[in-house]
Design an enzyme around this catalytic site. Sequence first.
Site, PDB file in Angstrom:
ATOM      1  N   CYS A  75      49.022  69.090  43.769  1.00  0.00           N
ATOM      2  CA  CYS A  75      47.795  69.601  43.153  1.00  0.00           C
ATOM      3  C   CYS A  75      48.075  70.840  42.316  1.00  0.00           C
ATOM      4  CB  CYS A  75      46.742  69.888  44.222  1.00  0.00           C
ATOM      5  SG  CYS A  75      45.809  68.420  44.733  1.00  0.00           S
ATOM      6  N   ASP A 110      17.727  14.809  34.696  1.00  0.00           N
ATOM      7  CA  ASP A 110      16.924  14.611  35.900  1.00  0.00           C
ATOM      8  C   ASP A 110      17.761  13.903  36.957  1.00  0.00           C
ATOM      9  OD1 ASP A 110      14.766  15.809  34.778  1.00  0.00           O
ATOM     10  OD2 ASP A 110      13.805  13.927  34.121  1.00  0.00           O
TER      11      ASP A 110
END
Length: 389
Positions: free
Chosen positions: A24, A336
């Site tokens: 860091c 259908d």
Amino acid sequence: MLPLKDTDKPIVQKLLSAGCCARCVLRFCCVSVQAPYRQPPQETLELLRAFIGQKHDGKVQNSSTADDSSHDAAGEPPSKRAKLDPSEAAADSQGHACVCVVCLGVLQGLCGAEQAAKVAEAVREGNYDFDTLLLSVSLPAQLCVREHSCWLHVKKEVRDKGLALTKDDVIQVKEAFKWTMQGLIAKELGGVAVVTKSSFEVGVEFTHPETDSDCHFLGSSCPDCFKPTKNKQSVFTRMAVVKALEKISDASFLELYPCPPTRASSSCVPQDVQCLHASVFVAGRYNKFCRSLPQTPWLIDGERRMESSVEELIAAPVLSVFRADGFNFSSSGREDVDVRTLGNGRPFAMELLNPHRSRFSEVEMKQLQETINKSSDKIRVRDLQIVNR
């Protein structure tokens, strides 16, 4: 040697004294060279101590007295200043690394060979087809708050030195994590390249329940940034926290949150590694010969009206071969239930979600097509192929 300048010395001193880990410190010094992040953090810590002229005799010397005086000069409230003991720096009196106040351990013990082996094992268990992989990282939202606090901690030093440095110049935790882990994961997987763009993503997630409340003060300071949504367990998402930190003034932040951040007693908790392959699309045409077969599952009030459908008859063999987690079926129109589909057939496409197998030759696709056609006399498929989106 570390790629640092003399002007970085006071910044390194303040960060080590605040309890930042070695990686860091490099991030806040905007070190964009990947090699220093890949060396053992203890070695980097020793180099940082040597850089600022500290003599290491089992403890890290620290300048808490100087830090306190600078806080007083800035007019910060004493109640919000972190009282740093010499043993509370980047390592304890035995030389063991303490939990970093910014990354909460992500760039310490969770960023090494052991974690790389766990990631590789999860990838192997998934049994995916891939040539390259993308490593992604999900971090707790409170890391943004802690990073902002540390940035304000060193901001005065940056300003006093006249450095052209902004918070955006700081290397992100996820970038440093990737730089450290990519080579280790590639080695574990036999040299597979870890790249920035790939159809196969490996996600690593971290949580830190101990500091979940770190973001809560932003809820009252910037209420407009935190709006409840149906799909989110918490309003304190990473994006919402980032937005709030952009709105809140430095003075307000320093009144409500300690600078530098307080220490945590535990590191982040790694969650299960998640593997995800980009969708694969399969297309073709189908004929329907049955007058009692719907195109998609026919359900009314939760009850099935027909025992099968065109979608299911096609999808079952395809899902099995691609080892996909799910699918989306689309067609060019529909018929259908009592209408047949003859001639060249109706075009259809399937999106296969998270397929574990994704590479097929033309011969293998022909074989899959025959498998579908032999599975039922109600439908027939032709021109089956893998297509793009």
